[in-house]
Motif scaffolding. Structure first.
Motif, PDB file in Angstrom:
ATOM      1  N   GLY A   1     -66.428 -20.639  11.993  1.00 21.58           N
ATOM      2  CA  GLY A   1     -67.638 -20.571  11.177  1.00 21.58           C
ATOM      3  C   GLY A   1     -67.362 -20.177   9.733  1.00 21.58           C
ATOM      4  N   ASP A   2     -66.185 -19.619   9.462  1.00 23.20           N
ATOM      5  CA  ASP A   2     -65.839 -19.230   8.090  1.00 23.20           C
ATOM      6  C   ASP A   2     -65.465 -20.455   7.263  1.00 23.20           C
ATOM      7  OD1 ASP A   2     -66.259 -16.524   8.466  1.00 23.20           O
ATOM      8  OD2 ASP A   2     -64.127 -16.022   8.706  1.00 23.20           O
ATOM      9  N   VAL A   3     -65.770 -20.375   5.978  1.00 27.66           N
ATOM     10  CA  VAL A   3     -65.358 -21.383   5.012  1.00 27.66           C
ATOM     11  C   VAL A   3     -64.356 -20.716   4.091  1.00 27.66           C
ATOM     12  CG1 VAL A   3     -66.085 -22.895   3.120  1.00 27.66           C
ATOM     13  CG2 VAL A   3     -67.565 -22.597   5.128  1.00 27.66           C
ATOM     14  N   LEU A   4     -63.140 -21.244   4.097  1.00 24.10           N
ATOM     15  CA  LEU A   4     -62.074 -20.726   3.261  1.00 24.10           C
ATOM     16  C   LEU A   4     -62.126 -21.458   1.918  1.00 24.10           C
ATOM     17  CD1 LEU A   4     -59.786 -18.666   3.924  1.00 24.10           C
ATOM     18  CD2 LEU A   4     -58.289 -20.630   4.290  1.00 24.10           C
ATOM     19  N   LYS A   5     -62.328 -20.714   0.842  1.00 21.54           N
ATOM     20  CA  LYS A   5     -62.300 -21.280  -0.505  1.00 21.54           C
ATOM     21  C   LYS A   5     -60.961 -20.904  -1.118  1.00 21.54           C
ATOM     22  CE  LYS A   5     -67.212 -21.485  -1.160  1.00 21.54           C
ATOM     23  NZ  LYS A   5     -68.359 -21.162  -2.018  1.00 21.54           N
ATOM     24  N   ILE A   6     -60.235 -21.913  -1.568  1.00 16.95           N
ATOM     25  CA  ILE A   6     -58.858 -21.728  -2.005  1.00 16.95           C
ATOM     26  C   ILE A   6     -58.723 -22.091  -3.484  1.00 16.95           C
ATOM     27  CG2 ILE A   6     -56.457 -22.383  -1.563  1.00 16.95           C
ATOM     28  CD1 ILE A   6     -57.618 -23.446   1.231  1.00 16.95           C
ATOM     29  N   GLU A   7     -57.998 -21.247  -4.206  1.00 12.74           N
ATOM     30  CA  GLU A   7     -57.711 -21.484  -5.615  1.00 12.74           C
ATOM     31  C   GLU A   7     -56.198 -21.460  -5.798  1.00 12.74           C
ATOM     32  OE1 GLU A   7     -59.794 -18.505  -7.866  1.00 12.74           O
ATOM     33  OE2 GLU A   7     -61.736 -19.109  -7.049  1.00 12.74           O
ATOM     34  N   ALA A   8     -55.645 -22.516  -6.395  1.00 16.25           N
ATOM     35  CA  ALA A   8     -54.199 -22.617  -6.594  1.00 16.25           C
ATOM     36  C   ALA A   8     -53.889 -22.832  -8.066  1.00 16.25           C
ATOM     37  CB  ALA A   8     -53.631 -23.766  -5.769  1.00 16.25           C
ATOM     38  N   ARG A   9     -52.763 -22.258  -8.504  1.00 16.19           N
ATOM     39  CA  ARG A   9     -52.305 -22.401  -9.879  1.00 16.19           C
ATOM     40  C   ARG A   9     -50.849 -22.855  -9.897  1.00 16.19           C
ATOM     41  NH1 ARG A   9     -55.189 -18.754  -8.726  1.00 16.19           N
ATOM     42  NH2 ARG A   9     -53.636 -17.222  -8.187  1.00 16.19           N
TER      43      ARG A   9
ATOM     44  N   SER B   1     -57.062 -17.265  -1.261  1.00 14.64           N
ATOM     45  CA  SER B   1     -58.252 -17.772  -0.582  1.00 14.64           C
ATOM     46  C   SER B   1     -59.269 -16.651  -0.416  1.00 14.64           C
ATOM     47  CB  SER B   1     -57.888 -18.365   0.775  1.00 14.64           C
ATOM     48  OG  SER B   1     -57.364 -17.355   1.625  1.00 14.64           O
ATOM     49  N   PHE B   2     -60.513 -17.099  -0.224  1.00 14.10           N
ATOM     50  CA  PHE B   2     -61.637 -16.172  -0.095  1.00 14.10           C
ATOM     51  C   PHE B   2     -62.585 -16.664   0.988  1.00 14.10           C
ATOM     52  CE2 PHE B   2     -60.055 -16.288  -4.375  1.00 14.10           C
ATOM     53  CZ  PHE B   2     -59.956 -14.953  -4.736  1.00 14.10           C
ATOM     54  N   VAL B   3     -63.236 -15.729   1.664  1.00 13.67           N
ATOM     55  CA  VAL B   3     -64.327 -16.029   2.591  1.00 13.67           C
ATOM     56  C   VAL B   3     -65.508 -15.192   2.126  1.00 13.67           C
ATOM     57  CG1 VAL B   3     -65.168 -15.858   4.964  1.00 13.67           C
ATOM     58  CG2 VAL B   3     -62.801 -16.540   4.541  1.00 13.67           C
ATOM     59  N   ASP B   4     -66.611 -15.848   1.813  1.00 10.15           N
ATOM     60  CA  ASP B   4     -67.801 -15.160   1.300  1.00 10.15           C
ATOM     61  C   ASP B   4     -67.464 -14.233   0.133  1.00 10.15           C
ATOM     62  OD1 ASP B   4     -69.431 -16.411   3.204  1.00 10.15           O
ATOM     63  OD2 ASP B   4     -69.051 -14.835   4.682  1.00 10.15           O
ATOM     64  N   GLY B   5     -66.563 -14.685  -0.745  1.00 10.17           N
ATOM     65  CA  GLY B   5     -66.193 -13.906  -1.915  1.00 10.17           C
ATOM     66  C   GLY B   5     -65.161 -12.813  -1.675  1.00 10.17           C
ATOM     67  N   GLU B   6     -64.825 -12.552  -0.418  1.00  8.00           N
ATOM     68  CA  GLU B   6     -63.819 -11.535  -0.087  1.00  8.00           C
ATOM     69  C   GLU B   6     -62.441 -12.159  -0.015  1.00  8.00           C
ATOM     70  OE1 GLU B   6     -64.246  -9.108   3.431  1.00  8.00           O
ATOM     71  OE2 GLU B   6     -66.421  -9.335   3.348  1.00  8.00           O
ATOM     72  N   PRO B   7     -61.414 -11.504  -0.592  1.00  6.95           N
ATOM     73  CA  PRO B   7     -60.055 -12.034  -0.476  1.00  6.95           C
ATOM     74  C   PRO B   7     -59.632 -12.169   0.984  1.00  6.95           C
ATOM     75  CG  PRO B   7     -60.134 -10.257  -2.087  1.00  6.95           C
ATOM     76  CD  PRO B   7     -61.458 -10.276  -1.379  1.00  6.95           C
TER      77      PRO B   7
ATOM     78  N   PHE C   1     -50.128 -18.912   9.889  1.00  2.00           N
ATOM     79  CA  PHE C   1     -49.444 -20.116   9.401  1.00  2.00           C
ATOM     80  C   PHE C   1     -50.434 -21.190   8.994  1.00  2.00           C
ATOM     81  CE2 PHE C   1     -49.960 -21.455  13.795  1.00  2.00           C
ATOM     82  CZ  PHE C   1     -50.131 -22.827  13.720  1.00  2.00           C
ATOM     83  N   VAL C   2     -51.605 -21.242   9.634  1.00  2.00           N
ATOM     84  CA  VAL C   2     -52.630 -22.219   9.267  1.00  2.00           C
ATOM     85  C   VAL C   2     -53.216 -21.857   7.896  1.00  2.00           C
ATOM     86  CG1 VAL C   2     -54.903 -23.144   9.878  1.00  2.00           C
ATOM     87  CG2 VAL C   2     -53.144 -22.876  11.646  1.00  2.00           C
ATOM     88  N   GLN C   3     -53.439 -20.574   7.681  1.00  2.00           N
ATOM     89  CA  GLN C   3     -53.952 -20.138   6.379  1.00  2.00           C
ATOM     90  C   GLN C   3     -52.949 -20.453   5.269  1.00  2.00           C
ATOM     91  OE1 GLN C   3     -55.976 -16.239   6.269  1.00  2.00           O
ATOM     92  NE2 GLN C   3     -55.614 -16.173   8.485  1.00  2.00           N
ATOM     93  N   ILE C   4     -51.673 -20.154   5.509  1.00  3.17           N
ATOM     94  CA  ILE C   4     -50.636 -20.418   4.506  1.00  3.17           C
ATOM     95  C   ILE C   4     -50.523 -21.918   4.227  1.00  3.17           C
ATOM     96  CG2 ILE C   4     -48.131 -20.336   4.049  1.00  3.17           C
ATOM     97  CD1 ILE C   4     -49.593 -17.666   3.701  1.00  3.17           C
ATOM     98  N   GLU C   5     -50.577 -22.739   5.268  1.00  6.31           N
ATOM     99  CA  GLU C   5     -50.495 -24.188   5.075  1.00  6.31           C
ATOM    100  C   GLU C   5     -51.706 -24.698   4.289  1.00  6.31           C
ATOM    101  OE1 GLU C   5     -48.914 -27.986   5.060  1.00  6.31           O
ATOM    102  OE2 GLU C   5     -47.916 -26.111   5.585  1.00  6.31           O
ATOM    103  N   SER C   6     -52.880 -24.135   4.520  1.00  3.54           N
ATOM    104  CA  SER C   6     -54.074 -24.521   3.754  1.00  3.54           C
ATOM    105  C   SER C   6     -53.888 -24.195   2.271  1.00  3.54           C
ATOM    106  CB  SER C   6     -55.313 -23.807   4.288  1.00  3.54           C
ATOM    107  OG  SER C   6     -55.572 -24.157   5.618  1.00  3.54           O
ATOM    108  N   LEU C   7     -53.326 -23.029   1.989  1.00  2.08           N
ATOM    109  CA  LEU C   7     -53.044 -22.652   0.601  1.00  2.08           C
ATOM    110  C   LEU C   7     -52.027 -23.600  -0.015  1.00  2.08           C
ATOM    111  CD1 LEU C   7     -54.521 -19.999   1.482  1.00  2.08           C
ATOM    112  CD2 LEU C   7     -52.860 -18.778   0.089  1.00  2.08           C
ATOM    113  N   THR C   8     -50.987 -23.913   0.744  1.00  2.00           N
ATOM    114  CA  THR C   8     -49.928 -24.788   0.235  1.00  2.00           C
ATOM    115  C   THR C   8     -50.461 -26.188  -0.049  1.00  2.00           C
ATOM    116  OG1 THR C   8     -48.327 -23.543   1.532  1.00  2.00           O
ATOM    117  CG2 THR C   8     -47.613 -25.681   0.690  1.00  2.00           C
ATOM    118  N   GLN C   9     -51.293 -26.712   0.841  1.00  2.00           N
ATOM    119  CA  GLN C   9     -51.835 -28.051   0.625  1.00  2.00           C
ATOM    120  C   GLN C   9     -52.732 -28.100  -0.607  1.00  2.00           C
ATOM    121  OE1 GLN C   9     -53.396 -29.744   4.280  1.00  2.00           O
ATOM    122  NE2 GLN C   9     -51.531 -29.181   5.379  1.00  2.00           N
ATOM    123  N   THR C  10     -53.412 -27.008  -0.893  1.00  2.29           N
ATOM    124  CA  THR C  10     -54.189 -26.939  -2.134  1.00  2.29           C
ATOM    125  C   THR C  10     -53.234 -26.867  -3.320  1.00  2.29           C
ATOM    126  OG1 THR C  10     -55.959 -25.797  -0.959  1.00  2.29           O
ATOM    127  CG2 THR C  10     -55.990 -25.678  -3.363  1.00  2.29           C
TER     128      THR C  10
END
Length: 158
Positions: free
Chosen positions: A108-116, A131-137, A66-75
């Motif tokens: 320690g992970d950095v979540l990079k998020i792309e939204a359209r 979202s991606f961590v170190d380039g991995e989905p 749910f934290v990951q989904i909320e991060s995507l939604t906020q982006t």
């Protein structure tokens, strides 16, 4: 005819000015860039000090879905809340579909998020984020989010 450049993004104070999420549920750290009405990119840096890690789980801490989904939604909502006419408006989930979790996200992970943003009509925003961590989905999903203040303008009057 040249196209207007994308906005360079927002630090935490800019995010707070544009959306209503606050601690402990403001779950993006920086919007790295945004093309208003089209797309946004953000990052979330997870540290062991996050409020949810002790309970999820003390022997193998990882970021709850749910934290990951909320991060995507906020982006995702920053794709339109960055526009002056929608700045600071409340948003509500209508639906979340096609959610996929591809890898565990740990301290320690950095979540990079792309939204359209695919469509924004009458207060309904439709689009997706991944979202991606170190380039991995890591996680992805499709969203429909309502902006009640706009949506109410189109409700039939009885």
């Amino acid at each position: 005819m040249s196209q207007a450049p994308a906005h360079p993004g927002f630090d935490i104070n800019g995010i707070i000015r544009h959306q209503r999420n606050r601690y402990p549920v403001l779950l993006i750290d920086r919007v790295t860039d945004v093309d208003p009405g089209k797309s946004a990119r953000a990052v979330k840096c997870f540290t062991y000090n996050e409020w949810f890690f002790p309970g999820h789980f003390d022997d193998e801490p990882n970021v709850p879905g749910f934290v990951q989904i909320e991060s995507l939604t906020q982006t995702f909502i920053m794709t339109f809340l960055c526009m002056e006419e929608y700045r600071g408006m409340k948003t509500n989930f209508v639906s979340i579909n096609n959610v996929r979790f591809k890898r565990k996200v740990v301290p320690g992970d950095v979540l990079k998020i792309e939204a359209r943003l695919t469509s924004f009509k009458r207060g309904l925003a439709i689009g997706s984020a991944e979202s991606f961590v170190d380039g991995e989905p890591a996680c992805s999903g499709d969203f429909v989010v309502a902006v009640p203040e706009i949506l109410d303008r189109y409700k039939p009057r009885g």
